[in-house]
Design a protein around this motif. Structure first.
Motif, PDB file in Angstrom:
ATOM      1  N   ASP A 131     -63.721   7.241  -0.519  1.00 46.10           N
ATOM      2  CA  ASP A 131     -64.528   6.720  -1.529  1.00 46.10           C
ATOM      3  C   ASP A 131     -63.955   5.645  -2.226  1.00 46.10           C
ATOM      4  O   ASP A 131     -64.321   5.356  -3.363  1.00 46.10           O
ATOM      5  CB  ASP A 131     -64.487   8.006  -2.530  1.00 46.10           C
ATOM      6  N   THR A 132     -62.865   5.101  -1.675  1.00 49.03           N
ATOM      7  CA  THR A 132     -62.273   3.972  -2.393  1.00 49.03           C
ATOM      8  C   THR A 132     -62.244   2.747  -1.542  1.00 49.03           C
ATOM      9  O   THR A 132     -62.131   2.815  -0.207  1.00 49.03           O
ATOM     10  CB  THR A 132     -61.041   4.206  -2.871  1.00 49.03           C
ATOM     11  N   LEU A 154     -67.550   6.568 -14.292  1.00 45.30           N
ATOM     12  CA  LEU A 154     -68.565   7.936 -14.271  1.00 45.30           C
ATOM     13  C   LEU A 154     -67.837   8.976 -14.740  1.00 45.30           C
ATOM     14  O   LEU A 154     -68.200   9.931 -15.757  1.00 45.30           O
ATOM     15  CB  LEU A 154     -69.102   7.965 -12.830  1.00 45.30           C
ATOM     16  N   ARG A 155     -66.559   9.212 -14.319  1.00 44.35           N
ATOM     17  CA  ARG A 155     -65.773  10.203 -14.848  1.00 44.35           C
ATOM     18  C   ARG A 155     -65.238  10.076 -16.002  1.00 44.35           C
ATOM     19  O   ARG A 155     -65.266  11.112 -16.955  1.00 44.35           O
ATOM     20  CB  ARG A 155     -64.519  10.237 -13.878  1.00 44.35           C
ATOM     21  N   TYR A 156     -64.957   9.007 -16.741  1.00 47.85           N
ATOM     22  CA  TYR A 156     -64.559   8.951 -18.036  1.00 47.85           C
ATOM     23  C   TYR A 156     -65.778   9.224 -18.715  1.00 47.85           C
ATOM     24  O   TYR A 156     -65.713   9.946 -20.019  1.00 47.85           O
ATOM     25  CB  TYR A 156     -63.989   7.467 -18.313  1.00 47.85           C
ATOM     26  N   PRO A 183     -64.251   2.951  -8.444  1.00 43.10           N
ATOM     27  CA  PRO A 183     -64.646   3.832  -7.127  1.00 43.10           C
ATOM     28  C   PRO A 183     -65.919   4.945  -7.290  1.00 43.10           C
ATOM     29  O   PRO A 183     -66.361   5.393  -8.489  1.00 43.10           O
ATOM     30  CB  PRO A 183     -63.271   4.618  -7.282  1.00 43.10           C
ATOM     31  N   ALA A 184     -66.327   5.106  -6.171  1.00 39.64           N
ATOM     32  CA  ALA A 184     -67.698   5.964  -5.999  1.00 39.64           C
ATOM     33  C   ALA A 184     -67.304   7.388  -6.517  1.00 39.64           C
ATOM     34  O   ALA A 184     -68.213   8.043  -7.088  1.00 39.64           O
ATOM     35  CB  ALA A 184     -68.096   6.034  -4.527  1.00 39.64           C
ATOM     36  N   ALA A 185     -66.232   7.842  -6.334  1.00 40.36           N
ATOM     37  CA  ALA A 185     -65.784   9.132  -6.855  1.00 40.36           C
ATOM     38  C   ALA A 185     -64.305   9.258  -6.984  1.00 40.36           C
ATOM     39  O   ALA A 185     -63.576   8.317  -6.624  1.00 40.36           O
ATOM     40  CB  ALA A 185     -66.044  10.196  -5.444  1.00 40.36           C
TER      41      ALA A 185
END
Lengths: 802, 165, 291
Positions: A739-740, A475-477, A638-640
């Protein structure tokens, strides 16, 4: 998503300071690094002819004499390869981004000294270098631009076709009330911070070797890389080859630190040549080439203002950031990774609601930059922490006091900062207090004199609070537009008929201890001994697809995948054993290589027996619900983004006569969530701190005004040795990430982020009597002397007889 | 075409003879001709220390030496420290103290440590740091290397004297 | 970074060595320890047609005292000089300077003569040679000659040796009782190559300075003596005021040079402190008995 916590198994492998499985062969000299791999018979060696100009049109490349030289098999120019290998492009879909192409060999224009214009392939490296000297290149010089001001000036040449200007990425942001806050602030501190360009200098330079098999038109590329899967996909895409016939293997890799975190032209060219010439082709980067062509980093200018209340409460920040990213963006991370990251990191570990930034990535005629360890975060932190110290002094507060006022407290968490980064857990305030206490901050201040002198040296202490965004996932990328980085990793965990486990993990290692840490995870979940678990990484032929090892993502993502896969295998072991022992699987525990009924030693069987059943090599049968084999593949994302935190306290002494800075004490209180192996965590922190320290005190990649690199040997590019490095105390905190999987957070880069500000602040503290501001790195002795101001010889007496 | 020269030398206890071109660096001779790849090349100009071997009992940069100079020489590389069986005391100390990460610089450190401790059996941290400044490590930050060397010194002393310090 | 091709010679005598050297008319290089030369070869900064290895030349690695002179053959390894009792007794400044020449692996192969003949502008031994008033013995095909240290170093990597000459040995005056010495340097990193270095030798008599020789490297292309500072010391006691005065005079008459890394202003700034530090160090050590 909560961390997958095991049911209170304290005797497991996770958390133990186990010495590493990697060590034995490395200590014996049996490591196999890229240049150690046995060359197949007929291996040819490539040498690149590098541009001697920073910016020029390539009028002609005369290879005739070189092609006739002894031992030479072929010479190729950019024109030869242009139609055969596509240019490298990182097309990041972000507003404000201008994508540019990089031809693997320059065709009509070169844009930095070191850019390859031809490649010579010969029987050995010596002969290839001889022949390379015979290649004659006609250049038509163009004006060079070596820094961000030149590249954005009115007369700046446009470096890349198809672009409006040399600003390859820009972004800006502001929170709703930032101007109000600045207008009404009691106190504003502001300065422009300039950090010098750095070279990564892993002690092993880059290199690759391609071995082509005509039998099935397949190719194996061995490469000293941090991202084998990405390299493989890039070869397939840019050479138009079938990805299923490609294999990329990262052998033992002698350090990466982000310098091996790009797809390089050499990898594409060597692969192409091996197939074209039907011979193995090898290229090893020598140190001079490395200092000229491996992605560099950290040439940033941060113009930062912080707004405070009179009592030291931080209200907001404004930043204008310019990043010199060199001649070409790197792939896959692109032109925006540094400028974007720089802006995101500035708020740091502090409570701060209002923030505005403008950030730019600017191309110049210098070596391309990339993602050198911690990227822009250390300089962002340098700016924030330096200004915080200044604000403290100006407001009559102790630097520790102003930190306490603003550092995130447990009651603040979870905290979403001004740019939307969420910090779920962390021990910011605790780490600060522990580090200060261990460094005896109070005692130091108590005995500190106004003139800072003690035993003929100037003494100072400095601190920094660190936040590190680790384990970024898909998501972050995607949010950052970095679509060529997948963001996930995978693990295939398999128990063989002999009851021992293998884990194929989609990452790779450059010294971070993955083969031990991930084995600890498998052993922990499966109840096996460390000798019964083997972790294999770095080979795209085995195991799942993945992203690679960088940006402190090993423990979080590969660890998470390994944990998930191991858990599924453990569950299957319990099901098979439950069936065989006629008990409920849920009542079974795994330990010491056995499966046993909780609470008794009477009912048990060995994992080896379970494995035999799973492979149908036992009189007993599998449960009906289960298929054969004893393995599981899991991908993890990871979710966040978990955030690690740390507090650094540095103590320095300065020789006032020569300006030489000595770091006399260094303390890090560090929290990377659940620790898999504390030895490895400490080692990462030690290494990161000293690497960062070196960039504060002596490292600088320098160019002359025409764009010629000056520092192209290790006699010019000065790296800290053991004589420069302090002993470092690492204090551990563990705020597990919610979150991991596993509760892990990352650790690889945080040490760098903290050391720039901590040491710079300590130096500034030592130099308080001289009323100078520290805003430029590196702080070589000559810089310290200049900061102290010009002093007449008469003051020598003052210094020695206080 | 320069003449090849015959050299007779002993490497890790084994006598051998080769014909070498003058410009062949000792580091390349060891690594490619003899397949002793434990000696690594990090800079080829004598600064990083990864190529350090022992020539006639003293440490030396193999990247600054030509094989042709080694006629009659006795050379030891990292492979000689523990050719089989258990690790040497110094290697074991490096292992126990997590004094290596990627392992590329390690062989050089091991050989210099051996020479250093033979000459200075009871060093302080500061002396260790100064003595090993000829080896650059980018991974460990040197902290654990210093600890390993001190531990090895203590163990060696114990071995020599028969009791601990 | 592989060197270009060269022929290799390993003569057994210096006369053979200089004969080969002369035959190449400036296109051959002498190979001593190689620690300075081989990097230049690996970078292809120089591409000689031949290397003449001096390591098998008879007699070049001798250390001996002859009357009032300590003789070091040019091929004496730096680490050998460092641990030599003869050197320590005869010329303690040499012994004290050796650790500054680099880490052990460099000193194990590097030689006394190699460093002097290479004449790097920040090398330590040239400062020592000039401070001690050493005499270099040059050998050519036809003759040997003596070159005083002060006339030996001409500039960057340039000595008074003719293209067919080699440095055969170096003669240092043996230290007398009452002699004091020191070597200090300013560096970019700890225990690093020098930016500026000072070597000094003082002769004290009843606490007063009878002779002073202060040599500095790193401020220009060759080692310099500091006559103003030296003159200020002669006849005086080494008290704080005298030391300070001598230090302040050290920059007199020097045209400090910048290079790509370090500005002239830094070298100018640091020299007085180094001289002061060296004098304080010298004041606190004694060689033999004070007269």
């Amino acid at each position: 998503m909560a961390a997958d916590r095991d049911a209170g198994d304290e005797s497991g492998m996770i958390g133990r300071p186990l010495p590493r499985k990697e060590d034995d062969p490395l200590l014996r000299g049996l490591g196999v690094f890229i240049d150690d791999i046995q060359e197949p018979p007929g291996t040819l060696h490539a040498v690149f002819v590098m541009s001697t100009r920073a910016h020029a049109n390539v009028v002609a490349v005369d290879i005739a004499e070189a092609a006739q030289a002894e031992g030479v098999v072929a010479v190729y120019t950019g024109k030869d390869l242009a139609g055969r290998i596509k240019p490298i492009t990182a097309d990041i879909p972000q507003p404000g981004y201008q994508p540019v192409n990089r031809a693997v060999l320059a065709t009509d224009r070169v844009r930095f000294v070191g850019e390859a214009v031809a490649v010579v392939i010969a029987e050995n490296r010596y002969l290839a270098e001889d022949a390379a000297e015979l290649v004659r290149v006609d250049y038509e010089e163009l004006p060079s631009v070596i820094d961000v001001d030149q590249a954005t000036g009115p007369d700046a040449p446009r470096l890349h076709e198809g672009t409006r200007d040399n600003v390859l990425f820009q972004a800006s942001y502001r929170t709703a009330n930032v101007e109000t806050v600045f207008a009404s602030a009691d106190h504003i501190v502001r300065d422009t911070f300039q950090s010098h360009r750095l070279a990564v200098v892993a002690i092993e330079p880059r290199g690759c070797m391609a071995v082509y098999q005509r039998r099935n038109d397949s190719l194996t590329l061995w490469s000293s890389t941090q991202l084998p899967h990405t390299v493989r996909t890039a070869i397939a895409n840019l050479l138009d080859w079938d990805e299923t016939r490609l294999r990329v293997v990262a052998p033992d890799v002698g350090g990466g630190f982000g310098g091996k975190c790009s797809v390089y032209p050499e990898e594409l060219i060597v692969s192409f040549l091996a197939r074209e010439l039907n011979a193995p082709v090898k290229w090893i980067c020598d140190r001079r080439e490395d200092l000229m062509t491996t992605t560099q980093g950290r040439e940033y200018r941060f113009d930062v203002a912080l707004a405070f209340k009179r009592d030291g409460t931080l209200l907001g920040a404004k930043a204008k950031i310019d990043c010199n990213i060199g001649a070409y963006p790197s792939f896959p991370l692109g032109a925006s990774v540094e400028a974007g990251g720089a802006a995101i990191y500035l708020p740091g570990a502090y409570r701060m609601g209002e923030y505005a930034y403008e950030t730019r990535a600017i191309t110049t005629t210098t070596c391309p930059s990339g993602v050198y360890r911690a990227v822009a975060a250390p300089v962002a932190s340098l700016a924030t922490e330096s200004l915080m110290d200044r604000a403290a002094r100006e407001l009559g507060l102790d630097p520790a006091e102003i930190r306490r006022k603003n550092v995130l407290l447990p009651s603040d968490l979870p905290y979403t900062n001004a740019v939307g980064m969420r910090y779920s857990t962390g021990s910011f305030a605790t780490c600060l207090e522990r580090a200060l206490a261990h460094a005896d901050y109070v005692g130091f201040r108590r005995t500190q004199t106004d003139n800072r002198l003690r035993d003929g040296k100037l003494h100072g202490i400095g601190m920094a609070n660190v936040i590190e965004h680790t384990g970024q996932g898909t998501l972050r990328y995607r949010q950052r537009g970095i679509i060529y980085v997948p963001g996930f990793d995978g693990a295939q965990v398999k128990v063989e008929p002999n009851g021992r486990a293998i884990a194929w993990v989609s990452q790779c290692t450059q010294g971070q201890g993955h083969l031990t840490a991930f084995a600890q995870i498998v052993a922990h979940e499966l109840g096996l001994g460390m000798d019964d678990v083997t972790v294999i990484e770095g080979d795209t032929a085995f195991g799942p697809y993945g992203t690679g090892t960088f940006a402190s993502r090993g423990a979080v993502i590969a660890g998470g995948a390994t944990l998930r896969a191991s858990t599924r295998v453990a569950d299957k072991i319990r099901r098979i054993a439950g069936h065989a022992l006629n008990v409920s699987a849920g009542d079974l525990k795994l330990a010491d290589g056995r499966v046993y009924l909780s609470g008794t030693s009477e009912v048990s069987m060995s994992i080896r027996e379970v494995a035999a059943i799973a492979h149908s090599m036992d009189a007993r049968a599998l449960p009906e619900s289960d298929s054969f084999g004893l393995e599981a593949t899991e991908y993890y994302d990871p979710a966040a983004t978990p955030t690690s935190n740390a507090a650094h306290v540095a103590q320095v002494s300065i020789d006032p006569a020569t300006g030489l800075v000595t770091v006399v004490n260094y303390v890090v209180a560090h929290d990377c969530g659940r620790v898999i192996n504390p030895l490895i965590v400490e080692g990462q922190v030690h290494g990161a701190v000293v690497q960062g320290l070196s960039s504060v005190l002596s490292e600088a990649m320098r160019y002359d005004e025409t764009g010629q690199p000056i520092t192209v040997s290790l006699m010019d590019y000065l790296i800290a040795t053991a004589a420069d490095a302090p002993d470092i105390t690492v204090l551990h905190e563990e705020s597990w990430s919610p979150d991991t999987a596993g509760g892990f957070k990352g650790v690889g880069e945080g040490g760098v982020i903290g050391v720039l500000p901590a040491v710079a602040n300590a130096i500034a503290d030592a130099l308080v009597p001289f009323g100078c501001k520290i805003n430029r790195l590196p702080l070589l002795p000559q810089a310290i002397v200049a900061l102290m101001g010009s002093r007449s010889a008469g003051s020598l007496e003052d210094i020695h007889n206080p | 075409m320069p003449q090849r020269h015959k050299i007779e030398l002993t490497v890790n206890g084994k006598k051998l003879q080769r014909l070498v071109e003058p410009r062949l660096l000792l580091s390349d001779f060891l690594r490619y001709e003899l397949r002793l790849t434990g000696t690594h090349v990090g800079c080829a100009h004598g600064v990083c220390g990864a190529c350090t071997v022992s020539i006639n009992g003293s440490t030396a940069r193999s990247c600054l030496t030509f094989a042709v100079q080694m006629d009659g020489a006795v050379i030891e590389t990292v492979e000689s420290l523990a050719p089989r069986g258990p690790l040497s005391l110094i290697q074991q100390a490096f292992h126990e103290h997590h004094a290596l990460q990627c392992g590329f610089c390690t062989p050089g450190f091991l050989l210099s440590t051996r020479e250093f401790l033979a000459r200075y059996p009871d060093p302080s941290d500061e002396t260790v740091r100064m003595a090993l400044r000829g080896h650059i490590c980018r991974c460990t930050g040197y902290v654990n290397i210093v600890r390993a060397v001190r531990a090895a010194a203590a163990k060696l002393k114990e071995e020599r004297t028969g009791h601990g310090s | 970074m592989k060197p270009s091709r060269f022929e290799y010679f390993s003569p057994a005598s210096t006369s053979e060595a200089v004969e080969i050297l002369a035959s190449y008319q400036g296109r051959a290089r002498l190979l001593a320890g190689g620690q300075s030369l081989v990097p230049l070869l690996n970078f292809r900064i120089i591409t000689p047609e031949a290397l003449i290895d001096l390591s098998r030349c008879r007699g070049l690695d001798e250390i001996r005292s002859e009357g009032s002179v300590l003789v070091l053959g040019s091929m004496v390894r730096q680490s050998t000089a460092e641990t030599s009792e003869i050197v320590r007794t005869c010329c303690p400044l040499i012994t004290a300077t050796m650790p500054f020449l680099g880490p052990s692996p460099i000193r194990n192969r590097g030689t006394i003569g190699g460093s002097l003949a290479h004449a790097d502008r920040v090398a330590e031994l040239p400062a020592v040679a000039v401070a001690l008033g050493a005499i270099m013995i040059a050998e050519g095909p036809k003759r040997r000659r003596e070159i005083p240290a002060r006339e030996f170093f001409l500039g960057d990597l340039t000595t008074a040796l003719a293209s067919e000459e080699m440095l055969r040995e170096v003669r240092f005056p043996i230290s007398s009782d009452g002699e004091r010495f020191a070597f200090v340097e300013a560096t970019n990193r700890h225990h690093d190559l020098a930016l500026v270095a000072v070597a000094l030798k003082l002769v004290l008599n009843a606490g007063r300075c009878e002779q002073a020789a202060i040599a500095v490297v790193g401020v220009g292309p060759k080692p310099l003596r500091l006559p103003a500072s030296e003159g200020c010391l002669v006849g005086k006691r080494l008290d704080a005021a005298t030391v300070l005065a001598a230090a302040q005079l050290s920059t007199e008459g020097i045209e400090f040079e910048s290079d790509v890394h370090t500005p002239a202003s830094y070298r100018r700034h640091v020299l007085p402190s180094l001289v002061e530090r060296a004098l304080r160090q010298a004041a606190s050590n004694a060689h033999g008995n004070d007269r």
